[in-house]
Design a protein around this motif. Sequence first.
Motif, PDB file in Angstrom:
ATOM      1  N   TYR A 162     -10.703 -18.520 -17.796  1.00 22.39           N
ATOM      2  CA  TYR A 162     -12.004 -18.362 -18.464  1.00 22.39           C
ATOM      3  C   TYR A 162     -12.533 -16.941 -18.279  1.00 22.39           C
ATOM      4  CZ  TYR A 162     -17.112 -18.571 -18.886  1.00 22.39           C
ATOM      5  OH  TYR A 162     -18.416 -18.302 -19.199  1.00 22.39           O
ATOM      6  N   LEU A 163     -12.476 -16.431 -17.048  1.00 21.89           N
ATOM      7  CA  LEU A 163     -12.994 -15.098 -16.751  1.00 21.89           C
ATOM      8  C   LEU A 163     -12.163 -14.008 -17.425  1.00 21.89           C
ATOM      9  CD1 LEU A 163     -13.796 -15.588 -12.959  1.00 21.89           C
ATOM     10  CD2 LEU A 163     -15.464 -15.393 -14.815  1.00 21.89           C
ATOM     11  N   GLU A 164     -10.859 -14.234 -17.539  1.00 20.27           N
ATOM     12  CA  GLU A 164      -9.978 -13.221 -18.113  1.00 20.27           C
ATOM     13  C   GLU A 164     -10.053 -13.175 -19.638  1.00 20.27           C
ATOM     14  OE1 GLU A 164      -8.382 -10.927 -16.734  1.00 20.27           O
ATOM     15  OE2 GLU A 164      -7.626 -11.476 -14.759  1.00 20.27           O
ATOM     16  N   SER A 165     -10.449 -14.263 -20.272  1.00 17.93           N
ATOM     17  CA  SER A 165     -10.367 -14.330 -21.730  1.00 17.93           C
ATOM     18  C   SER A 165     -11.722 -14.406 -22.426  1.00 17.93           C
ATOM     19  CB  SER A 165      -9.527 -15.552 -22.139  1.00 17.93           C
ATOM     20  OG  SER A 165     -10.112 -16.745 -21.669  1.00 17.93           O
ATOM     21  N   THR A 166     -12.816 -14.331 -21.676  1.00 19.30           N
ATOM     22  CA  THR A 166     -14.150 -14.448 -22.262  1.00 19.30           C
ATOM     23  C   THR A 166     -14.874 -13.115 -22.204  1.00 19.30           C
ATOM     24  OG1 THR A 166     -14.212 -16.738 -21.454  1.00 19.30           O
ATOM     25  CG2 THR A 166     -16.290 -15.795 -22.214  1.00 19.30           C
ATOM     26  N   SER A 167     -15.598 -12.780 -23.252  1.00 18.79           N
ATOM     27  CA  SER A 167     -16.324 -11.513 -23.270  1.00 18.79           C
ATOM     28  C   SER A 167     -17.498 -11.561 -22.295  1.00 18.79           C
ATOM     29  CB  SER A 167     -16.846 -11.223 -24.680  1.00 18.79           C
ATOM     30  OG  SER A 167     -17.892 -12.110 -25.014  1.00 18.79           O
ATOM     31  N   PRO A 168     -17.882 -10.422 -21.708  1.00 16.86           N
ATOM     32  CA  PRO A 168     -19.041 -10.383 -20.808  1.00 16.86           C
ATOM     33  C   PRO A 168     -20.308 -10.929 -21.448  1.00 16.86           C
ATOM     34  CG  PRO A 168     -17.801  -8.347 -20.626  1.00 16.86           C
ATOM     35  CD  PRO A 168     -17.199  -9.120 -21.760  1.00 16.86           C
ATOM     36  N   LYS A 169     -20.455 -10.706 -22.744  1.00 19.55           N
ATOM     37  CA  LYS A 169     -21.629 -11.219 -23.453  1.00 19.55           C
ATOM     38  C   LYS A 169     -21.674 -12.740 -23.388  1.00 19.55           C
ATOM     39  CE  LYS A 169     -23.820 -11.176 -28.014  1.00 19.55           C
ATOM     40  NZ  LYS A 169     -23.685 -10.712 -29.425  1.00 19.55           N
ATOM     41  N   ASP A 170     -20.522 -13.392 -23.610  1.00 21.77           N
ATOM     42  CA  ASP A 170     -20.469 -14.853 -23.571  1.00 21.77           C
ATOM     43  C   ASP A 170     -20.635 -15.377 -22.150  1.00 21.77           C
ATOM     44  OD1 ASP A 170     -20.149 -15.014 -26.289  1.00 21.77           O
ATOM     45  OD2 ASP A 170     -17.968 -15.091 -26.219  1.00 21.77           O
ATOM     46  N   VAL A 194     -12.230  -8.565 -14.372  1.00 20.93           N
ATOM     47  CA  VAL A 194     -12.907  -7.950 -13.228  1.00 20.93           C
ATOM     48  C   VAL A 194     -14.393  -7.767 -13.530  1.00 20.93           C
ATOM     49  CG1 VAL A 194     -13.032  -5.880 -11.790  1.00 20.93           C
ATOM     50  CG2 VAL A 194     -10.805  -6.811 -12.434  1.00 20.93           C
ATOM     51  N   MET A 195     -14.714  -7.359 -14.761  1.00 19.03           N
ATOM     52  CA  MET A 195     -16.111  -7.178 -15.142  1.00 19.03           C
ATOM     53  C   MET A 195     -16.874  -8.489 -15.075  1.00 19.03           C
ATOM     54  SD  MET A 195     -18.159  -4.720 -16.105  1.00 19.03           S
ATOM     55  CE  MET A 195     -19.792  -5.242 -15.622  1.00 19.03           C
ATOM     56  N   ASN A 196     -16.253  -9.566 -15.499  1.00 21.54           N
ATOM     57  CA  ASN A 196     -16.916 -10.870 -15.479  1.00 21.54           C
ATOM     58  C   ASN A 196     -17.174 -11.360 -14.054  1.00 21.54           C
ATOM     59  OD1 ASN A 196     -17.130 -11.146 -18.254  1.00 21.54           O
ATOM     60  ND2 ASN A 196     -15.125 -12.115 -18.457  1.00 21.54           N
ATOM     61  N   VAL A 197     -16.227 -11.138 -13.154  1.00 19.28           N
ATOM     62  CA  VAL A 197     -16.430 -11.492 -11.742  1.00 19.28           C
ATOM     63  C   VAL A 197     -17.589 -10.672 -11.176  1.00 19.28           C
ATOM     64  CG1 VAL A 197     -15.410 -11.448  -9.435  1.00 19.28           C
ATOM     65  CG2 VAL A 197     -14.034 -12.183 -11.378  1.00 19.28           C
ATOM     66  N   LEU A 198     -17.629  -9.387 -11.527  1.00 22.50           N
ATOM     67  CA  LEU A 198     -18.700  -8.514 -11.039  1.00 22.50           C
ATOM     68  C   LEU A 198     -20.066  -9.008 -11.522  1.00 22.50           C
ATOM     69  CD1 LEU A 198     -19.554  -5.894  -9.601  1.00 22.50           C
ATOM     70  CD2 LEU A 198     -19.182  -4.695 -11.771  1.00 22.50           C
ATOM     71  N   ILE A 199     -20.154  -9.407 -12.772  1.00 25.36           N
ATOM     72  CA  ILE A 199     -21.420  -9.914 -13.328  1.00 25.36           C
ATOM     73  C   ILE A 199     -21.892 -11.124 -12.535  1.00 25.36           C
ATOM     74  CG2 ILE A 199     -22.434 -11.095 -15.315  1.00 25.36           C
ATOM     75  CD1 ILE A 199     -20.691  -9.279 -17.096  1.00 25.36           C
ATOM     76  N   GLN A 200     -21.000 -12.075 -12.312  1.00 22.67           N
ATOM     77  CA  GLN A 200     -21.375 -13.297 -11.603  1.00 22.67           C
ATOM     78  C   GLN A 200     -21.785 -12.994 -10.163  1.00 22.67           C
ATOM     79  OE1 GLN A 200     -18.033 -15.964 -12.138  1.00 22.67           O
ATOM     80  NE2 GLN A 200     -18.949 -16.819 -13.990  1.00 22.67           N
ATOM     81  N   TYR A 201     -21.045 -12.123  -9.500  1.00 21.18           N
ATOM     82  CA  TYR A 201     -21.334 -11.801  -8.101  1.00 21.18           C
ATOM     83  C   TYR A 201     -22.693 -11.119  -7.962  1.00 21.18           C
ATOM     84  CZ  TYR A 201     -20.752 -10.094  -3.350  1.00 21.18           C
ATOM     85  OH  TYR A 201     -20.929  -9.857  -2.019  1.00 21.18           O
TER      86      TYR A 201
END
Length: 469
Positions: free
Chosen positions: A314-322, A354-361
Amino acid sequence: MMKKHWNEIQPIDHYSVKTNGIVHEYDKKVITLLYQPLIGAACYSLYMTLFTEVEENKLWSGESTHYHLMNFLSLNLQSIYEARLKLEGIGLLKTFQKTEDDKRIFIYELQRPLSPDEFFYDGMLNVYLYRKIGKSHFTRLKHFFTDSKINQGQFSEITRSFQDVYTSTSEQNVDFLHHEANIASKTDEKSQYIYQAKGKGVELDDVNFDFSLLLSGLSESMVPRKAFTNKVKETVLKLSYLYGIDPIQMKNVILSSLTADDSIDIEVLRKSARDWYQLQTGDVLPELTPHLSTKGNEKEKNEPLTKEGELIEYLESTSPKDVLSDISNGGKPSKADMQAVEEVLMTQKLSIGVMNVLIQYVLLKTDMKLTKGYMEKIASHWKRKKVTTAKEAMELAKKEHKQYLEWAQGKDGKQPSGSRRKPIRTEKLPDWFTEEDKSSKVKPSKDQSNLNFEEEKRKLEEELKNFRK
């Protein structure tokens, strides 16, 4: 499932668009009505979006990032990558890549589609289209791209030649003018004349078809080698791919299409191949489907993903916006949040996962506020650590949690508080990095650690259920 995009393309990668000659409005109709049923809406949107980036009567666009494409098409990078591959496979796109100073740049060269008559006589694409849309709609499309034919044999041509209409006057400096005109017509090394290219259609290679085996079963006396023209070879490859005819079976198909002058009639060759296929399978026509990828992906398909694996995918295939939208229960991310994400993504050149993990953290550790400075500091650390995947980012976030917590406290200028204010909203966040601040410094026992692990596992499974909803 197609090959994953993670190592092939990233949002920060730049691209430019080139058209292989001028693409006209009529070509757009061909792509819309003949190609779109085969390639799907995502591929069609990608082609048209890339085409629109090139100004009218020009061959090149400016430079953009794939992050721009993700936002513009409202597609994740995996979908864009798959759409690109399908366009390449059907002959509408060629892709070129270079890397300089750790910066990856792509050129997307749009190809003109086949003309309507080339498409309907292709022998492969027209069969797939017929299978896809049915006889009635196929016939309607054929009428759309045809017009009445006038018998010109009853007319005599009376067109005047150039010499009949024009004359060339003599000049004293004719040699000088001729030379000057030729020099002025030449382009420099950095420019070229705008041109109109011809659509090439699907280009098949002969990797999976053994021509030498086919020819070994056909002696020179049976079929002269000169009969295998480039057009015949191309047709044999298409028929082999379309109907699944191997070289040994193809021998009989070719023999049945020989003419009296020892040439191969392509129309008869196609009919013979079609008859062979119908004998094998009945009247069901072959269907165009995306090629299944490597054994590794087949293994992924057969073996269900673990809960953590689902989260990573999910984190690897989803845009940061979503991702931001999912966290806010479907709410639209603010402009300030999107600008912060965009700047960090571009300056640190992080991968999408990596960007998505950073957003969540960052959201969890800063009371659901997307603090840009805090994001940049962690992103810079991850970049130095050469973190490229969501899994690596999750592991490093856990490992360096205390350090990151000190950074956050230093920014706020406050001491740790055991009773941190809870966010008003109830956002959905995975608990892979959740660590409750402890007022006590006592190290938990082994039994307590096991209990904590089971609790975290339970939370993770619950959150994944929420994500799938």
